[in-house]
Design a protein around this motif. Sequence first.
Motif, PDB file in Angstrom:
ATOM      1  N   PHE A  38     -11.966  -9.675 -59.722  1.00 27.89           N
ATOM      2  CA  PHE A  38     -12.681 -10.209 -58.932  1.00 27.89           C
ATOM      3  C   PHE A  38     -13.407  -9.131 -58.075  1.00 27.89           C
ATOM      4  CE2 PHE A  38     -13.613 -12.082 -54.542  1.00 27.89           C
ATOM      5  CZ  PHE A  38     -14.051 -13.175 -54.865  1.00 27.89           C
ATOM      6  N   ASN A  39     -13.038  -8.023 -57.770  1.00 25.84           N
ATOM      7  CA  ASN A  39     -13.688  -6.873 -57.272  1.00 25.84           C
ATOM      8  C   ASN A  39     -13.194  -5.658 -58.061  1.00 25.84           C
ATOM      9  OD1 ASN A  39     -15.394  -7.891 -55.040  1.00 25.84           O
ATOM     10  ND2 ASN A  39     -13.646  -8.315 -54.062  1.00 25.84           N
ATOM     11  N   PRO A  82     -11.450  -0.724 -49.179  1.00 27.88           N
ATOM     12  CA  PRO A  82     -11.371  -2.167 -48.956  1.00 27.88           C
ATOM     13  C   PRO A  82     -11.542  -2.599 -47.507  1.00 27.88           C
ATOM     14  CG  PRO A  82      -9.579  -2.017 -50.097  1.00 27.88           C
ATOM     15  CD  PRO A  82     -10.124  -0.298 -49.883  1.00 27.88           C
ATOM     16  N   HIS A  83     -11.906  -3.620 -47.095  1.00 31.28           N
ATOM     17  CA  HIS A  83     -11.807  -4.267 -45.728  1.00 31.28           C
ATOM     18  C   HIS A  83     -10.413  -4.775 -45.599  1.00 31.28           C
ATOM     19  CE1 HIS A  83     -16.542  -4.726 -45.854  1.00 31.28           C
ATOM     20  NE2 HIS A  83     -16.103  -3.535 -45.130  1.00 31.28           N
ATOM     21  N   GLY A  84     -10.010  -5.187 -46.907  1.00 29.64           N
ATOM     22  CA  GLY A  84      -8.341  -5.715 -46.909  1.00 29.64           C
ATOM     23  C   GLY A  84      -8.223  -6.061 -48.427  1.00 29.64           C
ATOM     24  N   ILE A  85      -7.086  -6.213 -48.420  1.00 33.23           N
ATOM     25  CA  ILE A  85      -6.273  -6.697 -50.068  1.00 33.23           C
ATOM     26  C   ILE A  85      -5.600  -7.888 -49.725  1.00 33.23           C
ATOM     27  CG2 ILE A  85      -4.590  -5.847 -51.346  1.00 33.23           C
ATOM     28  CD1 ILE A  85      -6.285  -3.511 -51.046  1.00 33.23           C
ATOM     29  N   PRO A 106      -8.778  -6.015 -54.240  1.00 33.60           N
ATOM     30  CA  PRO A 106      -9.374  -5.143 -53.109  1.00 33.60           C
ATOM     31  C   PRO A 106     -10.496  -6.429 -52.371  1.00 33.60           C
ATOM     32  CG  PRO A 106      -9.759  -4.261 -55.016  1.00 33.60           C
ATOM     33  CD  PRO A 106      -9.038  -5.181 -55.537  1.00 33.60           C
ATOM     34  N   ARG A 107     -10.464  -6.399 -51.246  1.00 34.99           N
ATOM     35  CA  ARG A 107     -11.434  -7.527 -50.425  1.00 34.99           C
ATOM     36  C   ARG A 107     -12.264  -6.895 -49.617  1.00 34.99           C
ATOM     37  NH1 ARG A 107      -9.513 -12.286 -49.576  1.00 34.99           N
ATOM     38  NH2 ARG A 107     -11.865 -12.612 -49.148  1.00 34.99           N
ATOM     39  N   TYR A 108     -13.513  -7.531 -49.451  1.00 34.50           N
ATOM     40  CA  TYR A 108     -14.667  -7.062 -48.802  1.00 34.50           C
ATOM     41  C   TYR A 108     -15.174  -7.895 -47.967  1.00 34.50           C
ATOM     42  CZ  TYR A 108     -14.022  -3.077 -51.749  1.00 34.50           C
ATOM     43  OH  TYR A 108     -13.423  -2.022 -52.430  1.00 34.50           O
ATOM     44  N   LYS A 109     -15.841  -7.897 -46.723  1.00 37.08           N
ATOM     45  CA  LYS A 109     -16.328  -9.163 -46.229  1.00 37.08           C
ATOM     46  C   LYS A 109     -17.680  -9.534 -46.700  1.00 37.08           C
ATOM     47  CE  LYS A 109     -18.241  -9.980 -41.379  1.00 37.08           C
ATOM     48  NZ  LYS A 109     -18.856  -9.760 -40.228  1.00 37.08           N
TER      49      LYS A 109
END
Length: 141
Positions: A38-39, A82-85, A106-109
């Motif tokens: 996804f990322n 990342p901004h979050g997980i 890993p997550r990003y806005k």
Amino acid sequence: MTKLNECLGCKIAKGLVPPGHIIYENEHVCCTLDIAPFNEGHLLILPKQHFHDIDEIDIDTQTEINKATVSMIKLIKKVFKPHGITTCANGGRFNELSHYHLHIIPRYKGDGFAWSEPIDNKSAENYLEKTKGLLIDNLSD
């Protein structure tokens, strides 16, 4: 030697699926890059022993999965910032590998990842007290 009937998840966990993008492994688990990430940095954590769902996994393997999860999250945070997980595992018929695996994403806005709402949740919010009672009444060790 791989058994012919061994599942794809078992083969991935044992590094038998080329090209193999294993980041970390020990005798219990394998942490590998997802082939459809996804990322960047999207990992899968798989037990080397075959389990379909988390409730089948022995406590020692669960402990190893948890240790690897924390380690891989720290690594992803260090490398990709990342901004979050997001961590998630699908069970039952939704487990597309038929082998337990945990996604570390890993997550990003603004990355477009979204929790999808069910098409019809059967108005479950209207039954919270009933649901609570059912679960508590059936709670066991």
